[in-house]
Design a protein around this motif. Structure first.
Motif, PDB file in Angstrom:
ATOM      1  N   ALA A  78      41.436  42.022  32.276  1.00  0.00           N
ATOM      2  CA  ALA A  78      41.873  42.832  33.220  1.00  0.00           C
ATOM      3  C   ALA A  78      40.741  43.521  33.832  1.00  0.00           C
ATOM      4  O   ALA A  78      40.928  44.092  35.076  1.00  0.00           O
ATOM      5  CB  ALA A  78      42.812  43.694  32.562  1.00  0.00           C
ATOM      6  N   ARG A  79      39.974  44.136  32.896  1.00  0.00           N
ATOM      7  CA  ARG A  79      38.807  45.073  33.343  1.00  0.00           C
ATOM      8  C   ARG A  79      37.469  44.556  33.662  1.00  0.00           C
ATOM      9  O   ARG A  79      36.602  45.192  34.379  1.00  0.00           O
ATOM     10  CB  ARG A  79      38.817  46.415  32.564  1.00  0.00           C
ATOM     11  CG  ARG A  79      40.230  47.068  32.478  1.00  0.00           C
ATOM     12  CD  ARG A  79      40.066  48.503  32.164  1.00  0.00           C
ATOM     13  NE  ARG A  79      39.320  48.678  30.843  1.00  0.00           N
ATOM     14  CZ  ARG A  79      38.731  49.683  30.391  1.00  0.00           C
ATOM     15  NH1 ARG A  79      38.440  50.637  31.236  1.00  0.00           N
ATOM     16  NH2 ARG A  79      38.233  49.748  29.147  1.00  0.00           N
ATOM     17  N   ARG A  97      42.815  33.097  31.208  1.00  0.00           N
ATOM     18  CA  ARG A  97      44.131  33.541  31.321  1.00  0.00           C
ATOM     19  C   ARG A  97      44.936  32.357  31.631  1.00  0.00           C
ATOM     20  O   ARG A  97      46.246  32.209  31.304  1.00  0.00           O
ATOM     21  CB  ARG A  97      44.515  34.447  32.582  1.00  0.00           C
ATOM     22  CG  ARG A  97      45.834  34.920  32.971  1.00  0.00           C
ATOM     23  CD  ARG A  97      45.941  36.255  33.525  1.00  0.00           C
ATOM     24  NE  ARG A  97      47.606  36.446  34.002  1.00  0.00           N
ATOM     25  CZ  ARG A  97      48.088  37.016  33.056  1.00  0.00           C
ATOM     26  NH1 ARG A  97      47.695  37.551  31.980  1.00  0.00           N
ATOM     27  NH2 ARG A  97      49.423  37.428  33.220  1.00  0.00           N
ATOM     28  N   CYS A 157      41.521  37.848  38.676  1.00  0.00           N
ATOM     29  CA  CYS A 157      41.050  38.799  37.778  1.00  0.00           C
ATOM     30  C   CYS A 157      39.665  38.126  37.117  1.00  0.00           C
ATOM     31  O   CYS A 157      39.478  36.986  37.442  1.00  0.00           O
ATOM     32  CB  CYS A 157      41.949  38.554  36.497  1.00  0.00           C
ATOM     33  SG  CYS A 157      42.165  37.185  35.630  1.00  0.00           S
TER      34      CYS A 157
END
Length: 427
Positions: free
Chosen positions: A387-388, A239, A233
């Motif tokens: 995530a993006r 994270r 990611c």
């Protein structure tokens, strides 16, 4: 165990946990003494390096032949003999005015520089360090690289170096969270610390930093690998920290409550299980054995361990250093979001921090933008970025708009990357 009493129950994150009021006052006093009402605009910068063997990029350990311990020993003459850190006969840290060297658990090589008053001073001091270290590194056959995570070696293949604190952390973090052992052994960061003038200024910088710095982390991302594979990611190191131990990482609980202040931060630190007890500078523990003075603590917090009296600065420093929030309060505000960076990018990051947090007009605009933001919204923005990546819209604003607003649109692409992997960083 050192006896304690007079516990009170105050904490945002740990409802019902015992917290000693004298301990809370000690931390608040420490924060008050760190305030700089007369503007000083200083920076402290920490750059963690990953030691890897030439030719294979395999992680280099502390005790292996021609390893990190030997590098420290051969750097020793450049530093002050009276400021070395030695534990059980092992050299673990060096220091001289303006720069300190220490090791993270997996032998990550941390260079701490400051106090700086101009971002360009960072490269001046760092260049001297490299001039001393690089010939030794060439002779030992390894190098110090800047990524957020080891490029080849997985966490299970890295041994922690011989420091009692890290042995206790290894035990504790191996039983909680998801990525504690990955964080300890393989991750590396760039951290920038800044001054605060008073309580309100410290809390404002913590709030803005917790909300804004994940966006900056994406623009300065530098973690192409995780466990020997492409990073899964865009902000994987962040994270890892979020999932290492939720009791002491991530957002500071209650930070976006308008009533939040230094006492609340102190109560959260004090209510959290200590992870590692250190009574080596606690007078009441004099005469105890080494195992009684230093040990892992799964349930005990400060009120269970320290006496019913004001804490001394060593005890306060230990407690604060075992809390790993995104933005950490000590006697400065420490921003911890960013991957390890080559020196050119670290200097740019430091300049960016100064431009945003020390420029009164810029900081006022940031405070206005984030005024009223909630903890849930900040968590949502972090998750979106993780995530993006570049397609994220933190706080409803595109990443490209943030890049322009932060003054980073043209400058990032001009910064050279790591000479081994020049295309890793894309702005």
């Amino acid at each position: 165990m050192v006896p304690m009493n007079n516990a009170v129950r105050v904490s945002y994150a740990h409802v019902g946990a015992k917290v000693n009021a004298k301990h809370v006052a000690s931390l608040v006093d420490y924060f008050e003494r760190g305030a700089k009402p007369e503007r000083d605009d200083g920076y402290g910068v920490e750059i963690e390096h990953l030691p890897v063997r030439n030719g294979t990029d395999v992680a280099v350990g502390y005790a292996e032949p021609q390893g990190v311990e030997e590098l420290l020993e051969r750097l020793r003459p450049f530093y002050r003999a009276d400021q070395e850190f030695v534990e059980d006969g092992h050299l673990l840290g060096l220091k001289r005015p303006g720069i300190a060297i220490s090791l993270e658990p997996g032998a990550q090589f941390e260079v701490s520089i400051g106090v700086l008053h101009r971002p360009e001073q960072l490269r001046e001091i760092y260049s001297q360090f490299r001039a001393e270290a690089d010939p030794i590194l060439d002779d030992l056959g390894f190098r110090l690289i800047n990524y957020g995570y080891q490029p080849v070696t997985g966490f299970a293949d890295i041994r922690i170096h011989p420091k009692r604190r890290y042995a206790a952390m290894n035990d504790y973090l191996g039983h909680v969270g998801q990525y504690g052992l990955n964080m300890m052994r393989c991750s590396a960061s760039t951290q920038v610390s800044i001054d605060y003038s008073d309580e309100a200024d410290a809390i404002a910088k913590m709030r803005v930093g917790s909300a804004l710095n994940p966006i900056i982390a994406l623009l300065f991302r530098n973690m192409p690998y995780f466990e020997g594979n492409p990073s899964p990611c865009p902000l994987m190191r962040q994270r890892i920290w979020d999932k290492a131990d939720p009791q002491r990482t991530g957002l500071t609980p209650g930070l976006y409550d308008r009533r939040f202040g230094w006492e609340d931060y102190a109560a959260d630190v004090l209510a959290t299980p200590m992870m590692f007890v250190d009574l080596t500078h606690t007078p009441e523990a004099a005469g105890m054995s080494e195992d009684e003075q230093e040990y892992v603590a799964f349930r005990q917090n400060a009120a269970d361990v320290y006496p019913d009296r004001p804490l001394n600065d060593y005890e306060v420093g230990h407690l604060l250093s075992t809390h790993f929030n995104d933005v950490r309060l000590k006697n400065f505000v420490e921003m911890r979001h960013w991957d390890s960076l080559p020196i050119e990018r670290a200097e740019l990051l430091t300049a960016t921090v100064g431009n945003l947090y020390y420029d009164d007009a810029h900081f006022a605009r940031l405070k206005d933008f984030f005024d009223g933001v909630s903890e849930v919204e900040v968590e949502a923005a972090k998750a979106d970025l993780q995530a993006r990546g570049l397609d994220a819209r933190p706080y409803g604003v595109s990443v490209s708009q943030w890049q322009a607003a932060l003054g980073l649109m043209d400058t990032l692409s001009a910064i050279p990357g790591d000479p081994v992997h020049p295309a890793v960083f894309q702005s």
